[in-house]
Write a protein that holds these residues in place. Structure first.
Motif, PDB file in Angstrom:
ATOM      1  N   ILE A 153       0.891  -1.166   0.000  1.00  0.00           N
ATOM      2  CA  ILE A 153       0.000   0.000   0.000  1.00  0.00           C
ATOM      3  C   ILE A 153       0.921   1.205   0.000  1.00  0.00           C
ATOM      4  N   GLU A 154       0.792   2.074  -0.983  1.00  0.00           N
ATOM      5  CA  GLU A 154       1.699   3.215  -1.094  1.00  0.00           C
ATOM      6  C   GLU A 154       0.933   4.442  -1.577  1.00  0.00           C
ATOM      7  N   HIS A 155       1.334   5.614  -1.100  1.00  0.00           N
ATOM      8  CA  HIS A 155       0.779   6.835  -1.689  1.00  0.00           C
ATOM      9  C   HIS A 155       1.626   7.217  -2.893  1.00  0.00           C
ATOM     10  N   VAL A 156       0.997   7.863  -3.872  1.00  0.00           N
ATOM     11  CA  VAL A 156       1.646   8.075  -5.165  1.00  0.00           C
ATOM     12  C   VAL A 156       1.406   9.499  -5.683  1.00  0.00           C
ATOM     13  N   LYS A 157       2.079   9.776  -6.749  1.00  0.00           N
ATOM     14  CA  LYS A 157       1.934  11.060  -7.432  1.00  0.00           C
ATOM     15  C   LYS A 157       0.509  11.239  -7.954  1.00  0.00           C
ATOM     16  N   ALA A 158      -0.038  12.424  -7.749  1.00  0.00           N
ATOM     17  CA  ALA A 158      -1.381  12.720  -8.237  1.00  0.00           C
ATOM     18  C   ALA A 158      -1.359  12.996  -9.744  1.00  0.00           C
ATOM     19  N   ARG A 159      -2.529  13.017 -10.320  1.00  0.00           N
ATOM     20  CA  ARG A 159      -2.667  13.315 -11.746  1.00  0.00           C
ATOM     21  C   ARG A 159      -2.098  14.699 -12.053  1.00  0.00           C
ATOM     22  N   ASP A 160      -1.336  14.799 -13.123  1.00  0.00           N
ATOM     23  CA  ASP A 160      -0.720  16.066 -13.521  1.00  0.00           C
ATOM     24  C   ASP A 160      -1.771  17.165 -13.651  1.00  0.00           C
ATOM     25  N   ASN A 161      -1.413  18.356 -13.192  1.00  0.00           N
ATOM     26  CA  ASN A 161      -2.236  19.562 -13.295  1.00  0.00           C
ATOM     27  C   ASN A 161      -3.505  19.522 -12.439  1.00  0.00           C
ATOM     28  N   SER A 162      -3.582  18.565 -11.528  1.00  0.00           N
ATOM     29  CA  SER A 162      -4.727  18.514 -10.626  1.00  0.00           C
ATOM     30  C   SER A 162      -4.429  19.332  -9.370  1.00  0.00           C
ATOM     31  N   MET A 163      -5.462  19.619  -8.576  1.00  0.00           N
ATOM     32  CA  MET A 163      -5.267  20.351  -7.329  1.00  0.00           C
ATOM     33  C   MET A 163      -4.408  19.531  -6.357  1.00  0.00           C
ATOM     34  N   LEU A 164      -4.609  18.210  -6.330  1.00  0.00           N
ATOM     35  CA  LEU A 164      -3.792  17.375  -5.457  1.00  0.00           C
ATOM     36  C   LEU A 164      -2.315  17.438  -5.850  1.00  0.00           C
ATOM     37  N   ALA A 165      -2.046  17.455  -7.151  1.00  0.00           N
ATOM     38  CA  ALA A 165      -0.664  17.566  -7.611  1.00  0.00           C
ATOM     39  C   ALA A 165      -0.055  18.902  -7.186  1.00  0.00           C
ATOM     40  N   PHE A 166      -0.842  19.959  -7.277  1.00  0.00           N
ATOM     41  CA  PHE A 166      -0.373  21.279  -6.847  1.00  0.00           C
ATOM     42  C   PHE A 166      -0.018  21.259  -5.359  1.00  0.00           C
ATOM     43  N   ILE A 167      -0.880  20.665  -4.536  1.00  0.00           N
ATOM     44  CA  ILE A 167      -0.627  20.591  -3.095  1.00  0.00           C
ATOM     45  C   ILE A 167       0.593  19.734  -2.808  1.00  0.00           C
ATOM     46  N   GLN A 168       0.707  18.614  -3.504  1.00  0.00           N
ATOM     47  CA  GLN A 168       1.873  17.745  -3.308  1.00  0.00           C
ATOM     48  C   GLN A 168       3.172  18.494  -3.583  1.00  0.00           C
ATOM     49  N   ASN A 169       3.224  19.221  -4.680  1.00  0.00           N
ATOM     50  CA  ASN A 169       4.433  19.953  -5.037  1.00  0.00           C
ATOM     51  C   ASN A 169       4.698  21.106  -4.072  1.00  0.00           C
ATOM     52  N   LEU A 170       3.630  21.763  -3.630  1.00  0.00           N
ATOM     53  CA  LEU A 170       3.762  22.907  -2.735  1.00  0.00           C
ATOM     54  C   LEU A 170       4.346  22.497  -1.391  1.00  0.00           C
ATOM     55  N   ILE A 171       3.888  21.372  -0.869  1.00  0.00           N
ATOM     56  CA  ILE A 171       4.256  20.978   0.493  1.00  0.00           C
ATOM     57  C   ILE A 171       5.427  19.993   0.518  1.00  0.00           C
ATOM     58  N   HIS A 172       5.927  19.640  -0.642  1.00  0.00           N
ATOM     59  CA  HIS A 172       6.919  18.562  -0.710  1.00  0.00           C
ATOM     60  C   HIS A 172       8.150  18.784   0.169  1.00  0.00           C
ATOM     61  N   LYS A 173       8.740  19.966   0.110  1.00  0.00           N
ATOM     62  CA  LYS A 173      10.000  20.186   0.827  1.00  0.00           C
ATOM     63  C   LYS A 173       9.859  20.045   2.343  1.00  0.00           C
ATOM     64  N   PRO A 174       8.909  20.733   2.991  1.00  0.00           N
ATOM     65  CA  PRO A 174       8.787  20.538   4.446  1.00  0.00           C
ATOM     66  C   PRO A 174       8.358  19.120   4.809  1.00  0.00           C
ATOM     67  N   TRP A 175       7.476  18.537   4.018  1.00  0.00           N
ATOM     68  CA  TRP A 175       7.034  17.156   4.270  1.00  0.00           C
ATOM     69  C   TRP A 175       8.223  16.207   4.152  1.00  0.00           C
ATOM     70  N   HIS A 176       9.009  16.388   3.122  1.00  0.00           N
ATOM     71  CA  HIS A 176      10.197  15.566   2.853  1.00  0.00           C
ATOM     72  C   HIS A 176      11.183  15.652   4.014  1.00  0.00           C
ATOM     73  N   TRP A 177      11.346  16.839   4.567  1.00  0.00           N
ATOM     74  CA  TRP A 177      12.286  17.018   5.684  1.00  0.00           C
ATOM     75  C   TRP A 177      11.762  16.370   6.955  1.00  0.00           C
ATOM     76  N   PHE A 178      10.495  16.649   7.288  1.00  0.00           N
ATOM     77  CA  PHE A 178       9.969  16.183   8.574  1.00  0.00           C
ATOM     78  C   PHE A 178       9.778  14.674   8.597  1.00  0.00           C
ATOM     79  N   PHE A 179       9.253  14.116   7.517  1.00  0.00           N
ATOM     80  CA  PHE A 179       8.964  12.682   7.488  1.00  0.00           C
ATOM     81  C   PHE A 179      10.110  11.877   6.888  1.00  0.00           C
ATOM     82  N   GLU A 180      11.320  12.261   7.228  1.00  0.00           N
ATOM     83  CA  GLU A 180      12.532  11.476   6.974  1.00  0.00           C
ATOM     84  C   GLU A 180      12.700  11.054   5.514  1.00  0.00           C
ATOM     85  N   GLY A 181      12.516  12.022   4.626  1.00  0.00           N
ATOM     86  CA  GLY A 181      12.783  11.758   3.214  1.00  0.00           C
ATOM     87  C   GLY A 181      11.583  11.335   2.405  1.00  0.00           C
ATOM     88  N   CYS A 182      10.375  11.406   2.966  1.00  0.00           N
ATOM     89  CA  CYS A 182       9.176  10.993   2.242  1.00  0.00           C
ATOM     90  C   CYS A 182       8.904  11.927   1.059  1.00  0.00           C
TER      91      CYS A 182
END
Length: 212
Positions: A141-170
């Protein structure tokens, strides 16, 4: 191979505490899927990124769990969970890209919300395939990249850096679905779906099983 985010003196204990605290909520989100995927598992299970032992509740009492868990801050709770659920635990403090198990030696490998975090997901998947016996099963079971140009993709890209840092490289936007499809398992059963929760960046998910 080493993940620079692992075993951080600050993030490590915080994440160990956090994942232990949300274990019950994660069971609400993923419990039904995990029970189906874990059904009829063999006596020995290998888990990539076992964390604090959240998946032990889905294992039969007396199961041997070989836990691939490089984050030493998870180990204390992992051992407590093993006692609670009657699991025979062996911890291997190695990363998923360098599993120290022989070729063709395992019947059943598990990964849940982990391939997003490893430094090289393709190397990790290839290691899983290597250690599986012919006809061995990998469930995920894994979370994955959202559909290109979707709102979820925008949120994923926006929050990626802090999320990546806090959750140990996620990685919030890793295309794990494409990676699994490219490895060449003999059989791949994969379902794409949305798991709606407050954790918005990880709403797009996949689940399924791959047979070597």
């Amino acid at each position: 191979m080493e993940n620079k985010f692992q075993n951080n003196a600050i993030r490590g204990p915080i994440n160990a505490f956090f994942f232990k605290m949300i274990s019950g909520y994660m069971d609400i989100l993923f419990g039904n899927s995990k029970r189906k995927l874990f059904k009829n598992h063999p006596e020995t299970v290998i888990e990539i990124g076992a964390g604090t032992g959240a998946n032990m509740r889905y294992l039969k009492v007396g199961t041997k769990l070989i836990a691939i868990e490089p984050n030493i801050h998870m180990h204390a709770n992992l051992k407590k969970s093993a006692v609670k659920y009657g699991i025979h635990l062996e911890i291997k403090e190695v990363v998923g890209e360098s599993i120290d198990l022989p070729d063709n030696s395992c019947d059943f490998v598990v990964s849940t919300l982990v391939l997003c975090t490893v430094s090289s997901p393709m190397a990790c998947i290839n290691q899983i395939k290597r250690i599986l016996k012919p006809s061995g099963v990998f469930i995920f079971i894994e979370h994955v990249k959202a559909r290109d140009n979707s709102m979820l993709a925008f949120i994923q890209n926006l929050i990626h850096k802090p999320w990546h840092w806090f959750f140990e490289g996620c990685h919030t936007n890793r295309d794990t679905k494409q990676l699994l499809e490219s490895v060449g398992f003999n059989k791949l059963e994969l379902e794409t779906y949305n798991s709606y929760s407050p954790f918005i960046p990880i709403i797009p998910q996949i689940r399924g099983r791959a047979v070597k």
